[in-house]
Motif scaffolding. Structure first.
Motif, PDB file in Angstrom:
ATOM      1  N   ALA A 294       0.829  -1.202   0.000  1.00  0.00           N
ATOM      2  CA  ALA A 294       0.000   0.000   0.000  1.00  0.00           C
ATOM      3  C   ALA A 294       0.865   1.254   0.000  1.00  0.00           C
ATOM      4  CB  ALA A 294      -0.932  -0.012   1.215  1.00  0.00           C
ATOM      5  N   ASN A 295       1.954   1.228   0.767  1.00  0.00           N
ATOM      6  CA  ASN A 295       2.857   2.382   0.803  1.00  0.00           C
ATOM      7  C   ASN A 295       3.570   2.572  -0.523  1.00  0.00           C
ATOM      8  OD1 ASN A 295       5.950   3.318   1.574  1.00  0.00           O
ATOM      9  ND2 ASN A 295       4.366   4.459   2.670  1.00  0.00           N
ATOM     10  N   ALA A 296       4.018   1.466  -1.134  1.00  0.00           N
ATOM     11  CA  ALA A 296       4.693   1.558  -2.427  1.00  0.00           C
ATOM     12  C   ALA A 296       3.748   2.109  -3.490  1.00  0.00           C
ATOM     13  CB  ALA A 296       5.222   0.189  -2.845  1.00  0.00           C
ATOM     14  N   ALA A 297       2.496   1.641  -3.487  1.00  0.00           N
ATOM     15  CA  ALA A 297       1.523   2.109  -4.473  1.00  0.00           C
ATOM     16  C   ALA A 297       1.265   3.601  -4.311  1.00  0.00           C
ATOM     17  CB  ALA A 297       0.224   1.324  -4.336  1.00  0.00           C
ATOM     18  N   ALA A 298       1.085   4.044  -3.063  1.00  0.00           N
ATOM     19  CA  ALA A 298       0.796   5.455  -2.819  1.00  0.00           C
ATOM     20  C   ALA A 298       1.999   6.338  -3.129  1.00  0.00           C
ATOM     21  CB  ALA A 298       0.366   5.645  -1.366  1.00  0.00           C
ATOM     22  N   THR A 299       3.185   5.775  -3.022  1.00  0.00           N
ATOM     23  CA  THR A 299       4.411   6.554  -3.241  1.00  0.00           C
ATOM     24  C   THR A 299       4.781   6.639  -4.717  1.00  0.00           C
ATOM     25  OG1 THR A 299       5.228   5.866  -1.061  1.00  0.00           O
ATOM     26  CG2 THR A 299       6.852   6.740  -2.614  1.00  0.00           C
ATOM     27  N   PHE A 300       4.623   5.539  -5.459  1.00  0.00           N
ATOM     28  CA  PHE A 300       5.179   5.476  -6.811  1.00  0.00           C
ATOM     29  C   PHE A 300       4.146   5.391  -7.940  1.00  0.00           C
ATOM     30  CE2 PHE A 300       8.727   3.852  -4.171  1.00  0.00           C
ATOM     31  CZ  PHE A 300       9.711   4.727  -4.586  1.00  0.00           C
ATOM     32  N   ASN A 301       2.956   4.917  -7.668  1.00  0.00           N
ATOM     33  CA  ASN A 301       1.992   4.790  -8.766  1.00  0.00           C
ATOM     34  C   ASN A 301       1.630   6.151  -9.351  1.00  0.00           C
ATOM     35  OD1 ASN A 301       1.970   2.068  -8.323  1.00  0.00           O
ATOM     36  ND2 ASN A 301      -0.186   1.920  -7.748  1.00  0.00           N
ATOM     37  N   LYS A 302       1.467   6.174 -10.667  1.00  0.00           N
ATOM     38  CA  LYS A 302       1.028   7.383 -11.377  1.00  0.00           C
ATOM     39  C   LYS A 302      -0.185   7.023 -12.243  1.00  0.00           C
ATOM     40  CE  LYS A 302       4.665   9.727  -9.923  1.00  0.00           C
ATOM     41  NZ  LYS A 302       4.555  10.840  -8.938  1.00  0.00           N
TER      42      LYS A 302
ATOM     43  N   LEU B 111      -5.019  -4.453  13.765  1.00  0.00           N
ATOM     44  CA  LEU B 111      -4.397  -3.317  13.084  1.00  0.00           C
ATOM     45  C   LEU B 111      -4.726  -3.323  11.599  1.00  0.00           C
ATOM     46  CD1 LEU B 111      -2.538  -0.857  13.260  1.00  0.00           C
ATOM     47  CD2 LEU B 111      -0.599  -2.387  12.848  1.00  0.00           C
ATOM     48  N   ALA B 112      -4.735  -4.502  10.980  1.00  0.00           N
ATOM     49  CA  ALA B 112      -5.041  -4.587   9.552  1.00  0.00           C
ATOM     50  C   ALA B 112      -6.441  -4.082   9.263  1.00  0.00           C
ATOM     51  CB  ALA B 112      -4.888  -6.026   9.075  1.00  0.00           C
ATOM     52  N   GLY B 113      -7.389  -4.407  10.141  1.00  0.00           N
ATOM     53  CA  GLY B 113      -8.745  -3.902   9.968  1.00  0.00           C
ATOM     54  C   GLY B 113      -8.821  -2.397  10.113  1.00  0.00           C
ATOM     55  N   HIS B 114      -8.111  -1.876  11.112  1.00  0.00           N
ATOM     56  CA  HIS B 114      -8.061  -0.417  11.283  1.00  0.00           C
ATOM     57  C   HIS B 114      -7.496   0.268  10.048  1.00  0.00           C
ATOM     58  CE1 HIS B 114      -6.991   3.539  12.779  1.00  0.00           C
ATOM     59  NE2 HIS B 114      -5.747   3.298  12.419  1.00  0.00           N
ATOM     60  N   LEU B 115      -6.467  -0.317   9.460  1.00  0.00           N
ATOM     61  CA  LEU B 115      -5.809   0.287   8.299  1.00  0.00           C
ATOM     62  C   LEU B 115      -6.528   0.021   6.981  1.00  0.00           C
ATOM     63  CD1 LEU B 115      -2.086  -0.485   9.253  1.00  0.00           C
ATOM     64  CD2 LEU B 115      -3.228   1.743   9.354  1.00  0.00           C
ATOM     65  N   LYS B 116      -7.571  -0.815   7.019  1.00  0.00           N
ATOM     66  CA  LYS B 116      -8.396  -1.081   5.831  1.00  0.00           C
ATOM     67  C   LYS B 116      -7.562  -1.630   4.667  1.00  0.00           C
ATOM     68  CE  LYS B 116     -11.800   2.490   7.022  1.00  0.00           C
ATOM     69  NZ  LYS B 116     -12.879   1.552   7.386  1.00  0.00           N
TER      70      LYS B 116
ATOM     71  N   PRO C 291      -6.670   6.842   3.907  1.00  0.00           N
ATOM     72  CA  PRO C 291      -7.034   8.244   3.685  1.00  0.00           C
ATOM     73  C   PRO C 291      -8.381   8.636   4.300  1.00  0.00           C
ATOM     74  CG  PRO C 291      -6.127   7.299   1.686  1.00  0.00           C
ATOM     75  CD  PRO C 291      -6.282   6.169   2.652  1.00  0.00           C
ATOM     76  N   SER C 292      -9.315   7.709   4.391  1.00  0.00           N
ATOM     77  CA  SER C 292     -10.632   8.037   4.939  1.00  0.00           C
ATOM     78  C   SER C 292     -10.572   8.427   6.405  1.00  0.00           C
ATOM     79  CB  SER C 292     -11.585   6.848   4.765  1.00  0.00           C
ATOM     80  OG  SER C 292     -11.167   5.744   5.565  1.00  0.00           O
ATOM     81  N   SER C 293      -9.495   8.044   7.091  1.00  0.00           N
ATOM     82  CA  SER C 293      -9.365   8.373   8.515  1.00  0.00           C
ATOM     83  C   SER C 293      -9.090   9.840   8.759  1.00  0.00           C
ATOM     84  CB  SER C 293      -8.229   7.551   9.134  1.00  0.00           C
ATOM     85  OG  SER C 293      -6.959   7.995   8.629  1.00  0.00           O
ATOM     86  N   GLN C 294      -8.579  10.523   7.725  1.00  0.00           N
ATOM     87  CA  GLN C 294      -8.141  11.924   7.817  1.00  0.00           C
ATOM     88  C   GLN C 294      -7.036  12.102   8.862  1.00  0.00           C
ATOM     89  OE1 GLN C 294     -11.616  14.451   8.323  1.00  0.00           O
ATOM     90  NE2 GLN C 294     -12.344  14.000   6.263  1.00  0.00           N
ATOM     91  N   LEU C 295      -6.367  10.995   9.185  1.00  0.00           N
ATOM     92  CA  LEU C 295      -5.240  11.037  10.128  1.00  0.00           C
ATOM     93  C   LEU C 295      -3.898  10.885   9.416  1.00  0.00           C
ATOM     94  CD1 LEU C 295      -6.724   8.653  12.861  1.00  0.00           C
ATOM     95  CD2 LEU C 295      -6.546  11.154  12.979  1.00  0.00           C
ATOM     96  N   GLY C 296      -3.938  10.649   8.119  1.00  0.00           N
ATOM     97  CA  GLY C 296      -2.737  10.443   7.329  1.00  0.00           C
ATOM     98  C   GLY C 296      -3.133   9.834   6.000  1.00  0.00           C
TER      99      GLY C 296
END
Length: 689
Positions: free
Chosen positions: A139-147, A177-182, A405-410
């Motif tokens: 998820a982090n790689a996708a958000a960082t590098f995907n265009k 934690l996985a559920g929290h992070l969706k 992103p839906s959490s509006q916490l990051g």
């Protein structure tokens, strides 16, 4: 795919896997045939219909789907799949299952030349927690590098797990934690066969797993016939892939040891099937009972087509990556560097340095300063803490939290993970983060609570995974929280783990040195133990010296004694040397921030740091166990600590300059009186290297 109907080749392939699993375990006369036989159908569906593999014989493709076998005792299944797919795992390797130096050990081991093994599993619950880490990394790689139009990262992580994994507390931590992070990229299949080593799980595990995972905010599915309903399994996996804002668990009702005369019972769990049972099994599925390790050619052909499909996926991705290079050259260069496992050129210039005139500062605070500087220089650092961010000081000033992103916490491009009070899961998740191949995970907790996570720390070391623990409140110096929080034995327990750097820096330069070693140790995890109390910047310390693990902080000609210490006790040893000097006693001073790093230095260097000729006395606010390797006499704490302000605890437990100096005087006098020739403990090591 939801209308999938079982074909003859599907049925033949499932039967082949079942019979082969029985043969593999029987030849080893050790292992677990029941789970592979029970989960052969879901394996057939997953790998033949959905899973995106890498091409055989090629460097693993970064966007491949990931598979983690959390119920790792059933690894005969994983090895059989790797063999069928055409990876470098031969039939001879299958025949060497659980044998010395084979590529098919008794539980999956990462870094063991075994293809398709992302993480080392076996201790139950670790694998599902590793899978959460793999999903976070993706998820982090996708958000960082995907265009737009260039989706480099969209892979899924699939995990098989069993009743034992769900019983272990670590899975609760990780899945919560996985559920929290969706994490919608995580799909788990629960092998609900109602059997553990003790027998029917009715004796110990009767919770409603589906309701539990609904409470974690997972997407929950079930297939009630995991023995035959291939279409139902395919439909469930397809549905799981469509849910993008929740992880999925599929409760799959299976029969352990399906096809055996004792199917459904604990007898198939952890012991080979008897010869007559294997014969009737093969007859039941239409195979010649006299043939062992038999795979019909049409099964091989079918699975090799799956691998060819994977090679096609990899080729398409490589072509897309070339387009990415032309449009986004900077991002392409960054991603290429990270995939190659190389650190940024000159990153170490970001490491802060200090001089004796600088203020005394707690090493946890020095760590925070370092992370704020290094995080920009090493963008693959992915930090976090187990609910102790304000105490561990692990979050750099401009960090963004990793959150849905839906959490509006990051957002998912954030590089700081709020693990919550979940130390054990945090350690296993870090292993998954490393295994993905693009990140250097760091995390924080109190040193004493690394003990909660030792199972995961040990697997980091066994796997050659770089995971960095920021372990603050490292001694009796934390004071009032008392012996429940004050580590006494923790350091030596961690030092005893092979391939683990336990580091205890004494000042700012040593903090920088230990981080440098930890970040550059691509195949070794590290625990960096840091003080709560302020420590002075020491005369004679440098990054270059400290990164050798042990060094002479103060050299004295014709010394009467060598004092060696770590962390906060180095300053105490320095002051003890000053006390001795008042009495005309000459003391050398050695700092030993990391035993393991010191141990791998050339013998000549180690002799120069801890030479023969005079007594060597160690000082550490921990148990004295293990210090005999470096010193003749030890001064430490062989009891639990106490609840009081730190200075009072140090005084009560005699960890102070005056009592240490007095002990040194007695040691010097004793050896002089007895005229005992003093050979450095290092020489004993030299004699057998």
């Amino acid at each position: 795919m939801s209308s999938l109907k079982p074909t003859n080749i599907d049925e033949l392939s499932v039967a082949t896997i079942r019979c082969l699993a029985a043969d593999v375990v029987a030849k080893a006369n050790s292992g677990h045939p029941g789970m592979p036989m029970g989960m052969a159908p879901i394996s057939q569906v997953l790998f033949s219909k959905l899973f995106r593999t890498s091409g055989a014989g090629k460097t693993p493709w970064i966007n491949r789907d990931r598979f983690v076998l959390s119920n790792g005792h059933g690894c005969a299944l994983q090895y059989i799949i790797a063999h069928l797919l055409g990876y470098e795992l031969s039939m001879e390797d299958l025949k060497e299952f659980r044998q010395l130096d084979s590529k098919t050990p008794g539980h999956p081991e990462a870094g063991h030349d075994t293809p398709m093994v992302e993480c080392t599993t076996g201790p139950l619950g670790q694998g599902i927690s590793n899978a959460v880490g793999l999903a976070i990394a993706q998820a982090n790689a996708a958000a960082t590098f995907n265009k737009e139009g260039l989706e480099l990262f969209n892979n899924f992580t699939y995990c098989f797990l069993g009743d034992g994994c769900l019983m272990e507390g670590i899975s609760s931590e990780a899945c919560s934690l996985a559920g929290h992070l969706k994490l919608g990229n995580l799909i788990c299949v629960y092998d609900d066969n109602h059997i553990s080593i003790d027998g029917d799980t009715a004796c110990s595990f009767t919770e409603d797993v589906e309701q539990r995972y609904l409470a974690y905010d997972w997407h929950v599915l079930h297939v009630n016939d995991g023995d035959r309903d291939l279409a139902g399994m395919a439909k469930a996996l397809e549905e799981a892939k469509k849910v993008t804002d929740k992880p999925t668990i599929i409760r799959l009702k299976t029969t352990i040891g399906y096809g055996s005369k004792i199917q459904g019972g604990a007898g198939t769990h952890g012991a080979p099937l008897k010869a007559d049972d294997i014969e009737q099994l093969k007859e039941k599925f239409g195979f010649d009972p006299s043939k062992k390790f038999h795979i019909p050619q049409e099964v091989y052909d079918f699975w090799h087509q799956i691998q060819e499909r994977g090679a096609g996926y990899q080729k398409e991705w490589d072509q897309m990556f070339e387009q990415y290079k032309s449009k986004y050259p900077a991002e392409h260069a960054e991603l290429s560097r990270r995939m190659a496992g190389k650190l940024p050129n000159g990153w170490e210039k970001a490491l802060p340095t200090y001089s004796p005139s600088d203020s005394a500062v707690a090493t946890r605070k020095l760590s925070e300063t370092l992370l704020s500087k290094v995080s920009a220089a090493v963008p693959e650092l992915l930090g976090g803490s187990a609910d102790l961010t304000g105490s561990n000081l692990t979050r750099w000033s401009d960090a963004t939290d990793f959150q849905h992103p839906s959490s509006q916490l990051g957002n998912y491009s954030g590089r700081y993970i709020r693990y919550g009070v979940r130390e054990h899961a945090m350690g296993a998740i870090m292993n998954g983060l490393h295994a993905y191949g693009l990140h250097i995970p760091t995390s924080g907790t109190f040193l004493n609570f690394v003990s909660y996570a030792v199972g995961a720390v040990r697997l980091s070391a066994l796997s050659n995974f770089r995971a960095i623990w920021v372990a603050t409140h490292d001694s009796i110096g934390l004071g009032e929280d008392g012996p429940t929080h004050q580590p006494i034995e923790t350091a030596m327990a961690l030092r005893a783990i092979p391939n683990l750097n336990f580091m205890r820096p004494a000042d700012g330069n040593e903090v920088s040195a230990m981080y440098k070693v930890a970040i550059e140790s691509a195949k070794t995890p590290s625990v960096i133990a840091l003080s709560r109390q302020n420590l002075p910047q020491l005369e004679g310390s440098t990054i270059e010296k400290a990164e050798k693990g042990g060094y002479v902080l103060k050299e004295v000609e014709n010394a009467d004694v060598t004092l060696v210490a770590t962390g906060s006790e180095v300053a105490i040893a320095r002051d003890a040397a000053a006390e001795l000097e008042k009495k005309g006693i000459k003391a050398r001073l050695v700092s030993m921030p990391c035993f393991r790093v010191f141990d791998i230095q050339p013998m000549e260097y180690r002799r120069s740091v801890l030479p023969s000729g005079q007594p060597i006395i160690s000082l550490e606010a921990y148990t004295t166990l293990g210090w005999h390797k470096y010193s003749h006499v030890q001064h430490g704490i062989n009891r639990f600590g106490a609840s009081a302000p730190a200075p009072q605890v140090y005084e009560k437990l005699q960890i102070a300059p005056k009592p240490f100096a007095e002990k040194a005087e007695k040691v010097i006098a004793y050896y002089k009186k007895e005229k005992i020739p003093l050979v450095s403990p290092i020489e004993l090591t030299a004699a057998f290297e």
